[in-house]
Enzyme design. Sequence first.
Site, PDB file in Angstrom:
ATOM      1  N   GLY A 163      -7.262  10.169   1.552  1.00  0.00           N
ATOM      2  CA  GLY A 163      -6.021  11.102   1.303  1.00  0.00           C
ATOM      3  C   GLY A 163      -6.356  12.175   1.443  1.00  0.00           C
ATOM      4  O   GLY A 163      -6.188  13.782   1.537  1.00  0.00           O
ATOM      5  N   ASP A 180       2.678   0.138   5.456  1.00  0.00           N
ATOM      6  CA  ASP A 180       2.859   1.342   5.775  1.00  0.00           C
ATOM      7  C   ASP A 180       2.852   1.166   7.499  1.00  0.00           C
ATOM      8  O   ASP A 180       2.293  -0.024   7.541  1.00  0.00           O
ATOM      9  CB  ASP A 180       3.121   1.923   5.501  1.00  0.00           C
ATOM     10  CG  ASP A 180       1.304   2.365   5.131  1.00  0.00           C
ATOM     11  OD1 ASP A 180       0.365   2.248   5.459  1.00  0.00           O
ATOM     12  OD2 ASP A 180       0.848   2.897   3.740  1.00  0.00           O
ATOM     13  N   HIS A 189      -1.457   2.556   7.461  1.00  0.00           N
ATOM     14  CA  HIS A 189      -2.843   1.556   6.710  1.00  0.00           C
ATOM     15  C   HIS A 189      -3.053   0.212   7.166  1.00  0.00           C
ATOM     16  O   HIS A 189      -2.008  -0.670   7.180  1.00  0.00           O
ATOM     17  CB  HIS A 189      -2.933   1.706   5.304  1.00  0.00           C
ATOM     18  CG  HIS A 189      -2.284   2.765   4.494  1.00  0.00           C
ATOM     19  ND1 HIS A 189      -1.652   3.452   4.248  1.00  0.00           N
ATOM     20  CD2 HIS A 189      -3.667   4.067   4.545  1.00  0.00           C
ATOM     21  CE1 HIS A 189      -2.187   5.193   3.596  1.00  0.00           C
ATOM     22  NE2 HIS A 189      -3.105   5.222   4.692  1.00  0.00           N
TER      23      HIS A 189
END
Length: 257
Positions: free
Chosen positions: A63, A214, A217
């Site tokens: 993140g 997704d 990743h």
Amino acid sequence: MRSAAVFLISVIALIAPLTSAATVYLAGDSTTAANGGGSGTQGWGEFLKYSLNIPVVNKAVAGRSARSYTREGRFTSLATQVQAGDIVVIEFGHNDGGSLSSSDNGRTDCPGNGTETCNTVYNGVAETVLTFPAYLQNAAKLFTDKKASVIMSSMTPNNPVELGTFVYGPSRFTGFASLAASRTGSSFVDHGQYTANFFKSRSIATVNSYFPNDHTHTSPAGANVVAAAFVRGVLCGNNPLKAHVKNATSTVEGNCI
């Protein structure tokens, strides 16, 4: 007594090279980090150690962008651990996009490639936001001041076959990473392009299997491929990590770009 002193000096000489071996540190986001983006995914940084003859310390955090990694003091903290002769690989980009004009997510960088700045308020705190290259350049200085070497690495691709055909074009952050490398005298590895080339040589079904949740990743198998692509880029370049690759060049997949 003299013979004992000579023996002691000889022992120290033998031990010194072992205790002064370089360490590789990785600074990045979830595509590099341990456990990737969660849910069974994995970052490529966890597989790099299998190709090197020196330790790898994975300091990537999911993140994060170059900005948030900086704001949280992670580059500064890493610099306290780095010693002369170590190698730091910096790879960001996936979380650095977006706009500061609507709402600030704490990760978006200021537009531009130089000394431009933007003023924002994040979590109630006023913040001067720098450009992506500026964050990388500031980080590089922290490490080179410690006599460590820096490798700027371009961000990995999102799944290039998710629409059924292979499509890849470098992000603007690839150019920014290269620019930061040239400005700081750091090495540059176009990890994104090498990874894209590796993916292109595989079937669409295989590449899709590397992205189970997704388009960003990777699975452990995908992360292993992405790590191998980085190693190919290292071997094709002129950088301090090249001497520490233990794979024979002929056994490493791919060609130089």
